[in-house]
Design an enzyme around this catalytic site. Sequence first.
Site, PDB file in Angstrom:
ATOM      1  N   GLU A   1       0.864  -1.169   0.000  1.00 32.53           N
ATOM      2  CA  GLU A   1       0.000   0.000   0.000  1.00 32.53           C
ATOM      3  C   GLU A   1       0.907   1.227   0.000  1.00 32.53           C
ATOM      4  O   GLU A   1       1.955   1.211   0.631  1.00 32.53           O
ATOM      5  CB  GLU A   1      -0.896   0.055   1.243  1.00 32.53           C
TER       6      GLU A   1
ATOM      7  N   TYR B   1       7.793   2.337  -7.428  1.00 27.65           N
ATOM      8  CA  TYR B   1       7.173   1.016  -7.542  1.00 27.65           C
ATOM      9  C   TYR B   1       6.797   0.706  -8.985  1.00 27.65           C
ATOM     10  O   TYR B   1       7.052  -0.404  -9.469  1.00 27.65           O
ATOM     11  CB  TYR B   1       5.946   0.922  -6.631  1.00 27.65           C
TER      12      TYR B   1
ATOM     13  N   ASN C   1       1.894  10.125  -2.405  1.00 23.69           N
ATOM     14  CA  ASN C   1       3.332   9.857  -2.431  1.00 23.69           C
ATOM     15  C   ASN C   1       3.781   9.526  -3.858  1.00 23.69           C
ATOM     16  O   ASN C   1       4.055   8.385  -4.203  1.00 23.69           O
ATOM     17  CB  ASN C   1       3.682   8.730  -1.454  1.00 23.69           C
TER      18      ASN C   1
END
Length: 136
Positions: A92, A104, A97
């Site tokens: 998560e 990611y 962000n």
Amino acid sequence: MAQVMELERLGHSHPWSEGIFRDCFKDGYRLWALEQDHRVLGFAVINYLFDEAHLLNICVHPQLRGQGAGRQLLQHALAESVKDGMVCMILEVRDSNRAAIELYAGEGFREIGRRRGYYPDGPGREDARVMALRFT
């Protein structure tokens, strides 16, 4: 533990307590630190559940952000998870962000869902993006 707690306080608006970290020293958890000259500069906490690795916490010193330390920790966690027989990693991330979301995505994670109001955010709550990467 003191260095990890200080890094956690520097890195997160709502840091984990020492008790939460201590709970991660159990079977099924993996903890890695990025260290230089006996100083912890970053860390990652993963929980293994069946064949899934869940990235619970990753943090690097604010002065190292954008310099590859987070990517190094993430790549290490991914490689170790594969070596340990996991088939995917899930995480998560705060919707706000952007740097982490880009990190990611750059490593192949894709958004698979949302958790509404998952993170504390001042007087309110912030949504989380749920992201996953399949290894096989």
